[in-house]
Design a protein around this motif. Structure first.
Motif, short mmCIF file in Angstrom:
data_model
loop_
_atom_site.label_atom_id
_atom_site.label_comp_id
_atom_site.label_asym_id
_atom_site.label_seq_id
_atom_site.Cartn_x
_atom_site.Cartn_y
_atom_site.Cartn_z
N THR A 182 2.62 43.74 27.43
CA THR A 182 1.60 43.47 26.32
C THR A 182 0.15 44.04 26.88
O THR A 182 -0.68 44.44 25.79
CB THR A 182 1.47 41.80 26.70
N TRP A 183 -0.21 44.13 28.02
CA TRP A 183 -1.32 44.67 28.44
C TRP A 183 -1.42 46.43 27.96
O TRP A 183 -2.34 46.77 27.31
CB TRP A 183 -1.76 44.53 29.77
N LEU A 184 -0.33 46.93 28.18
CA LEU A 184 -0.49 48.40 27.78
C LEU A 184 -0.63 48.70 26.09
O LEU A 184 -1.11 49.40 25.89
CB LEU A 184 1.02 49.11 28.21
N VAL A 235 -3.48 51.84 25.83
CA VAL A 235 -3.13 52.65 27.26
C VAL A 235 -2.42 53.81 26.96
O VAL A 235 -2.76 54.91 27.52
CB VAL A 235 -2.76 51.82 28.55
N LEU A 236 -1.34 53.71 26.51
CA LEU A 236 -0.38 54.72 26.05
C LEU A 236 0.15 54.57 24.57
O LEU A 236 -0.03 53.61 24.02
CB LEU A 236 0.86 54.77 26.90
N PRO A 237 0.64 55.63 24.07
CA PRO A 237 1.19 55.44 22.76
C PRO A 237 2.25 54.21 22.53
O PRO A 237 3.15 54.22 23.37
CB PRO A 237 1.71 56.58 22.25
N THR A 238 2.23 53.49 21.55
CA THR A 238 3.04 52.39 21.43
C THR A 238 4.63 52.85 21.36
O THR A 238 5.31 52.07 22.04
CB THR A 238 2.89 51.49 20.11
N ALA A 239 4.80 54.05 20.73
CA ALA A 239 6.24 54.35 20.77
C ALA A 239 6.82 54.72 22.25
O ALA A 239 8.03 54.45 22.40
CB ALA A 239 6.31 55.49 19.82
N THR A 265 7.02 51.28 24.04
CA THR A 265 8.40 50.63 23.54
C THR A 265 9.57 51.21 23.63
O THR A 265 10.85 50.52 24.16
CB THR A 265 8.16 50.50 21.90
N ARG A 266 9.83 52.31 23.66
CA ARG A 266 11.01 52.96 24.02
C ARG A 266 11.69 53.15 25.49
O ARG A 266 12.53 52.64 25.68
CB ARG A 266 10.92 54.61 23.67
N ASN A 267 10.47 52.96 26.43
CA ASN A 267 10.58 52.69 27.75
C ASN A 267 11.22 51.42 28.04
O ASN A 267 11.78 51.03 29.13
CB ASN A 267 9.35 53.17 28.67
N ARG A 268 10.44 50.55 27.55
CA ARG A 268 10.81 49.08 27.57
C ARG A 268 12.16 48.91 27.37
O ARG A 268 12.83 48.04 27.97
CB ARG A 268 9.99 48.27 26.59
N ARG A 269 12.68 49.51 26.33
CA ARG A 269 13.87 49.23 25.75
C ARG A 269 15.13 49.81 27.11
O ARG A 269 15.94 49.47 27.42
CB ARG A 269 14.37 50.07 24.74
N VAL A 270 14.67 51.04 27.43
CA VAL A 270 15.25 51.58 28.62
C VAL A 270 15.22 50.67 29.85
O VAL A 270 16.15 50.42 30.50
CB VAL A 270 14.84 53.00 29.02
N ALA A 271 14.15 50.23 30.24
CA ALA A 271 13.84 49.18 31.43
C ALA A 271 14.75 48.11 31.10
O ALA A 271 15.19 47.49 32.29
CB ALA A 271 12.30 49.00 31.48
N LYS A 295 7.18 59.68 30.02
CA LYS A 295 7.47 60.86 28.91
C LYS A 295 8.82 61.36 28.78
O LYS A 295 9.32 61.70 28.16
CB LYS A 295 6.39 61.81 28.94
N ALA A 296 9.30 61.67 30.20
CA ALA A 296 10.71 62.18 30.65
C ALA A 296 11.66 61.39 30.18
O ALA A 296 12.71 61.93 29.69
CB ALA A 296 10.74 62.79 31.99
#
Length: 245
Positions: free
Chosen positions: A116-118, A123-127, A130-136, A242-243
């Protein structure tokens, strides 16, 4: 001895090196208590405790050199990285420490808060977030707790040639997901994952390690930024995110 080196310093703690002695100053003595207790239980070489006078803990320097630094190529050999993996396995196979660790719910709450803070602060692009949250989120599953170091980053693992000489900084040690230690060790050094897994042996899950790369990077960006570190430096947390794309 001709100087005092500031190894690390932020709002919570500081570490100074004076010759072959490290002085750790911690605002929370519970962390120091945990570190001393964990080193006593760990089946790995740890720094010798020279003395303790709160809030200072004095530790002897370990022989050898650290595996490397986040954001820079590691000079250590593949065998040294494998030795680090074997050390993690030895730790994970020992009896659990008698204090609680972070739960799946704890991690899920932190991920929600930092996501939520990001997003709110752009702070970073939403995409990317969001993509990394799905991975996480793959890491947020029931795990069999193991004795984990909790901050098993490459700067805390020392080797001499191909042999492990010791592991530093046990204040975060607790029961937890063993894949978290392997992810912390290889964060930003994906090219070393094969070496680490060779040393670790059966039971490691590369998909969960990658999930922890995303989770750990997402939840630490705010803390790093507020404590004088740069998560956007080459090879560091934002590059890790990003990776993952």
């Amino acid at each position: 001895m001709d100087s005092i080196e500031v190894v690390i310093a932020h709002q919570e703690r500081a570490t100074l090196r004076v010759g072959d002695v490290f002085l750790k100053v911690d605002a929370d003595q519970k962390r120091t208590d945990a570190e001393v207790a964990a080193m006593a239980l760990a089946p790995l070489p740890t720094p010798e405790i020279l003395w303790r006078r709160p809030p200072v803990l004095a530790l002897a320097a370990l022989p050898g050199v650290a595996l490397g630094v986040l954001g820079e190529p590691s000079p250590a050999s593949p065998a040294a990285w494998a030795a680090a993996g074997a050390a993690a396995r030895t730790l994970h196979d020992t009896s659990l420490p008698p204090w609680p660790g972070r739960t799946v719910d704890d991690w899920a709450s932190e991920l929600d808060r930092e996501y939520t803070w990001l997003i709110t602060n752009a702070v970073l692009p939403t995409a990317l977030v969001t993509r990394n949250r799905r991975v996480a989120e793959a890491a947020l599953r029931p795990w069999t707790p193991a004795f984990i170091h909790g901050d098993f980053q490459l700067t805390h693992v020392f080797t001499d040639g191909d042999a492990l000489t010791g592991v530093l900084d046990w204040s975060e040690a607790a029961p937890g997901d063993p894949m978290f230690d392997l992810a912390t060790l290889t964060l930003g050094h994906e090219e070393r994952l094969t070496d680490v897994l060779r040393g670790y042996g059966p039971g490691a899950d590369p998909d969960m390690i990658r999930a922890w790369w995303s989770l750990r990077s997402l939840v630490v960006i705010r803390w790093l930024s507020e404590n004088g570190f740069d998560p956007s430096a080459p090879g560091c947390e934002i590059d890790v995110l990003k990776a993952q794309l």
